[in-house]
Design a protein around this motif. Sequence first.
Motif, short mmCIF file in Angstrom:
data_model
loop_
_atom_site.label_atom_id
_atom_site.label_comp_id
_atom_site.label_asym_id
_atom_site.label_seq_id
_atom_site.Cartn_x
_atom_site.Cartn_y
_atom_site.Cartn_z
N PRO A 71 13.53 15.23 -8.03
CA PRO A 71 14.25 15.79 -6.88
C PRO A 71 13.28 16.20 -5.78
O PRO A 71 12.25 16.82 -6.03
N GLY A 72 13.60 15.83 -4.57
CA GLY A 72 12.75 16.17 -3.43
C GLY A 72 11.78 15.09 -3.03
O GLY A 72 11.11 15.21 -2.00
N ALA A 73 11.67 14.02 -3.81
CA ALA A 73 10.81 12.91 -3.41
C ALA A 73 11.38 12.23 -2.16
O ALA A 73 12.60 12.17 -1.99
N PRO A 74 10.52 11.73 -1.28
CA PRO A 74 11.05 11.04 -0.09
C PRO A 74 11.83 9.80 -0.48
O PRO A 74 11.48 9.11 -1.44
N ARG A 75 12.88 9.53 0.26
CA ARG A 75 13.70 8.34 0.04
C ARG A 75 13.34 7.33 1.13
O ARG A 75 13.62 7.54 2.31
N PHE B 162 9.32 5.64 -5.29
CA PHE B 162 9.99 4.41 -5.68
C PHE B 162 10.27 4.36 -7.18
O PHE B 162 10.63 3.32 -7.72
N SER B 163 10.10 5.47 -7.85
CA SER B 163 10.36 5.54 -9.28
C SER B 163 11.84 5.29 -9.57
O SER B 163 12.71 5.65 -8.78
N ARG B 164 12.11 4.68 -10.71
CA ARG B 164 13.50 4.46 -11.10
C ARG B 164 14.22 5.79 -11.34
O ARG B 164 15.44 5.87 -11.19
N VAL B 165 13.44 6.78 -11.72
CA VAL B 165 14.01 8.12 -11.91
C VAL B 165 13.18 9.09 -11.07
O VAL B 165 12.34 9.83 -11.59
N ARG C 115 0.83 -1.21 0.00
CA ARG C 115 0.00 0.00 0.00
C ARG C 115 0.86 1.26 0.00
O ARG C 115 0.53 2.24 -0.67
N ILE C 116 1.97 1.23 0.72
CA ILE C 116 2.89 2.37 0.71
C ILE C 116 3.42 2.60 -0.70
O ILE C 116 3.45 3.74 -1.20
N ARG C 117 3.83 1.54 -1.35
CA ARG C 117 4.37 1.67 -2.70
C ARG C 117 3.30 2.15 -3.69
O ARG C 117 3.61 2.84 -4.67
N HIS C 118 2.05 1.81 -3.44
CA HIS C 118 0.96 2.25 -4.31
C HIS C 118 0.67 3.74 -4.10
O HIS C 118 0.63 4.51 -5.07
N HIS C 119 0.48 4.15 -2.86
CA HIS C 119 0.09 5.53 -2.58
C HIS C 119 1.23 6.52 -2.82
O HIS C 119 1.00 7.67 -3.18
N PHE C 120 2.46 6.06 -2.60
CA PHE C 120 3.62 6.94 -2.74
C PHE C 120 4.55 6.41 -3.82
O PHE C 120 5.76 6.37 -3.66
#
Length: 257
Positions: free
Chosen positions: A124-128, A118-121, A109-114
Amino acid sequence: MEVILSGTGTSQGVPVIGCDCTVCKSTDTHNVRLRTAAIIQMSNGLNIQIDCGPDFRQQILANDIHSLEHILLTHEHMDHIAGMDDVRAFNFSNRVDMNVYGTGQVLARIRHHFDYAFSRVPYPGAPRIVTNVIDSNPFQLNDVIVQPIPVWHGKWPVMGFRIGNFAYITDVNAIPASSLELLTELDVLVLGVLHQKQHHSHYHLEEGIKVAKLIGANRTIFTHISHQMGLHDEVSAELPTGIELGYDGMRIHVHQE
């Protein structure tokens, strides 16, 4: 160690939007409740967050938390995961990825909503975020051992967590016998108890008191509290010795042998 109850309210929080009940109109800060979450501060300086709801940013600021590397997720309902984007503040300030722990179902669910995190690219600024799958087996955070506690939230599987003599269980209406065996000899138990009337997926007050007595922790503190529970002071005055209502910002010292 010390535990901060950074939020003790339900998915709506308290006050509830549009509600004119006595609790929602109260000026007592004990009756103002953000969505349920907790921060565990270990004596070695390690901070561990339990759940990351929509009030995460506000809770971190209110409790002056400057470092965080680990988040334990009880389950995937939005009032427990919706603040995940704000972990990027710690990515920047602490220069670390955020380790997030949950069952496979929760992390999906985390990977779906956010998904953008988790994008390959990633932009900048996305949560890690680093996801770590857990089950009922204990796991280790640095030198801290965490014991997951499987419980039920209606028909929904939820994890509580035990660290040393402390256990945290929210959004619950049934604890299996095998999980009760993991809850012996506690100094402090934090337990989700919704309000005064029976509910299909949460303990109500009478049930919560019975469960607290069954587990027998030295101190039991109720969380995930609805405005329908009643005024904090009035309900607190009627509770048995050793059982109390939590409130936002409550700090709990846990004795560790």
